[in-house]
Motif scaffolding. Sequence first.
Motif, PDB file in Angstrom:
ATOM      1  N   ASP A   1       0.899  -1.234  -0.070  1.00 12.47           N
ATOM      2  CA  ASP A   1      -0.018  -0.031   0.040  1.00 12.47           C
ATOM      3  C   ASP A   1       0.834   1.061  -0.042  1.00 12.47           C
ATOM      4  O   ASP A   1       1.722   1.285   0.938  1.00 12.47           O
ATOM      5  CB  ASP A   1      -0.753   0.150   1.059  1.00 12.47           C
ATOM      6  N   GLU A   2       0.501   2.189  -1.009  1.00 12.76           N
ATOM      7  CA  GLU A   2       1.392   3.488  -0.866  1.00 12.76           C
ATOM      8  C   GLU A   2       2.726   3.081  -1.203  1.00 12.76           C
ATOM      9  O   GLU A   2       3.702   3.537  -0.310  1.00 12.76           O
ATOM     10  CB  GLU A   2       1.064   4.384   0.092  1.00 12.76           C
ATOM     11  N   ILE A   3       3.008   2.492  -2.053  1.00  9.36           N
ATOM     12  CA  ILE A   3       4.518   1.841  -2.273  1.00  9.36           C
ATOM     13  C   ILE A   3       5.532   3.039  -2.503  1.00  9.36           C
ATOM     14  O   ILE A   3       6.552   2.899  -2.414  1.00  9.36           O
ATOM     15  CB  ILE A   3       4.592   0.904  -3.582  1.00  9.36           C
ATOM     16  N   ASN A   4       5.131   4.278  -3.048  1.00  7.99           N
ATOM     17  CA  ASN A   4       5.867   5.199  -3.294  1.00  7.99           C
ATOM     18  C   ASN A   4       6.123   5.928  -2.290  1.00  7.99           C
ATOM     19  O   ASN A   4       6.899   7.190  -2.134  1.00  7.99           O
ATOM     20  CB  ASN A   4       5.327   6.068  -4.417  1.00  7.99           C
ATOM     21  N   ARG A   5       5.739   5.881  -1.065  1.00  4.56           N
ATOM     22  CA  ARG A   5       5.910   6.700   0.147  1.00  4.56           C
ATOM     23  C   ARG A   5       7.326   5.824   0.959  1.00  4.56           C
ATOM     24  O   ARG A   5       7.918   6.596   1.868  1.00  4.56           O
ATOM     25  CB  ARG A   5       4.913   6.425   1.102  1.00  4.56           C
ATOM     26  N   ALA A   6       7.701   4.769   0.541  1.00  6.46           N
ATOM     27  CA  ALA A   6       8.958   4.155   0.875  1.00  6.46           C
ATOM     28  C   ALA A   6      10.240   4.864   0.466  1.00  6.46           C
ATOM     29  O   ALA A   6      10.047   5.237  -0.886  1.00  6.46           O
ATOM     30  CB  ALA A   6       8.996   2.714   1.012  1.00  6.46           C
ATOM     31  N   SER A   7      11.529   4.647   0.939  1.00  6.91           N
ATOM     32  CA  SER A   7      12.537   5.182   0.439  1.00  6.91           C
ATOM     33  C   SER A   7      12.959   4.086  -0.694  1.00  6.91           C
ATOM     34  O   SER A   7      12.626   3.037  -0.772  1.00  6.91           O
ATOM     35  CB  SER A   7      13.682   5.087   1.463  1.00  6.91           C
ATOM     36  N   PRO A   8      13.958   4.974  -1.655  1.00  5.56           N
ATOM     37  CA  PRO A   8      14.432   3.691  -2.796  1.00  5.56           C
ATOM     38  C   PRO A   8      15.250   2.803  -1.997  1.00  5.56           C
ATOM     39  O   PRO A   8      15.043   1.667  -2.983  1.00  5.56           O
ATOM     40  CB  PRO A   8      15.102   4.701  -3.445  1.00  5.56           C
ATOM     41  N   LYS A   9      15.682   2.687  -0.884  1.00  5.03           N
ATOM     42  CA  LYS A   9      16.379   1.648  -0.302  1.00  5.03           C
ATOM     43  C   LYS A   9      15.431   0.286  -0.123  1.00  5.03           C
ATOM     44  O   LYS A   9      15.756  -0.798  -0.430  1.00  5.03           O
ATOM     45  CB  LYS A   9      16.943   1.929   0.727  1.00  5.03           C
ATOM     46  N   THR A  10      14.333   0.778   0.559  1.00  2.53           N
ATOM     47  CA  THR A  10      13.419  -0.280   0.845  1.00  2.53           C
ATOM     48  C   THR A  10      12.661  -0.603  -0.345  1.00  2.53           C
ATOM     49  O   THR A  10      12.393  -2.046  -0.543  1.00  2.53           O
ATOM     50  CB  THR A  10      12.427   0.670   1.839  1.00  2.53           C
ATOM     51  N   GLN A  11      12.377   0.370  -1.349  1.00  2.00           N
ATOM     52  CA  GLN A  11      11.855  -0.366  -2.681  1.00  2.00           C
ATOM     53  C   GLN A  11      12.381  -1.309  -3.475  1.00  2.00           C
ATOM     54  O   GLN A  11      12.045  -2.471  -3.894  1.00  2.00           O
ATOM     55  CB  GLN A  11      11.325   1.002  -3.594  1.00  2.00           C
ATOM     56  N   SER A  12      13.778  -1.063  -3.435  1.00  2.00           N
ATOM     57  CA  SER A  12      14.725  -2.013  -3.861  1.00  2.00           C
ATOM     58  C   SER A  12      14.698  -3.487  -3.486  1.00  2.00           C
ATOM     59  O   SER A  12      15.116  -4.328  -3.885  1.00  2.00           O
ATOM     60  CB  SER A  12      16.165  -1.457  -3.906  1.00  2.00           C
ATOM     61  N   ALA A  13      14.239  -3.468  -2.027  1.00  2.00           N
ATOM     62  CA  ALA A  13      14.087  -4.655  -1.540  1.00  2.00           C
ATOM     63  C   ALA A  13      13.019  -5.792  -2.337  1.00  2.00           C
ATOM     64  O   ALA A  13      13.039  -6.956  -2.081  1.00  2.00           O
ATOM     65  CB  ALA A  13      13.543  -4.687   0.001  1.00  2.00           C
TER      66      ALA A  13
END
Length: 322
Positions: free
Chosen positions: A113-125
């Motif tokens: 949910d609301e994936i673009n609110r996480a940092s790029p480091k977390t998204q890269s996981a």
Amino acid sequence: MTVTAEQATWFADAFTRLVDTVDTAIVDKKHQVRLVLMAMLSDGHVLLEDVPGTGKTVLAKSIANTLDGTHSRIQFTPDLLPSDVTGVTIYDQGKGVFEFHRGPIFASVVLADEINRASPKTQSALLEVMEEGVVTVDGVGHSVGRPFMVIATQNPVEQAGTYKLPEAQLDRFLIKTSLGYPDKQSSVNLLLDAANRSRASRISPIINSDAVVTMAQMASEVHVDPSIMEFIQDIIEGTRSHKDIALGVSMRGALALARAIKTWAIAAGRTYATPDDVVDLAVPVLAHRIIVDPEAEFAGVRGEQLLSGIVSSITPPAYRAA
């Protein structure tokens, strides 16, 4: 091995039941429901981008509830860490060994949910697990199993405190779609049912994990004529040479469309794909994978418009059944 007519009929019936079930929670959005279910049965992931309050989360939960498997929800926030998603290795003093504690990514259907609110480091996981179905922690790979689908949501309007998804991650979503506001009659029906604050909870599982894997295997055996593959490649090359497109569709995108049309075809009860399947799915499967030239984007040109123009400019192959 090619799928049989009997298998295609069974698949289409099961697919229709899934769509009708989810539609009890998401009113008058059958096309979008079909797209999301097509992605699930194509071993793909879904990005839902829309303004708040259009039912993105309800749709994701409804899809998860139709499946008699596991599902989880991850609320992405700026302080979310990669280990909060994938899991972490902890030393057990009593046993004298390191044990891996699984994160919420280990589920059949994962709502990001609301994936673009996480940092790029977390998204890269999410990059490795979305591509390979494996989470690597401390050098050890852990399979998430099958079926596995990530349904991510993002709000394109409110940009404060958000991080734009990188192209490499967008490329891992099989489709990107939006719901939009319901029409007047559907809105009235929703208002009449306003007392029910959890529409998705009405849905009971109607398909198990093994059946999803079986249906995905059936879809992969749908016949596709070489001329249709050439049609797809012409579209891909069209995105790479267009003057208003800075970056065209990758080979991953072409393969995604080739998988998607097979599922779309068998969901209609056919054992073969047609050029119309390519036309139907080109925009939801490919549009989010291209980067519009900055000048064209400033002038209001959107990727969906450019892709639709490219598809319409190419003559499709003559219709031929299997």
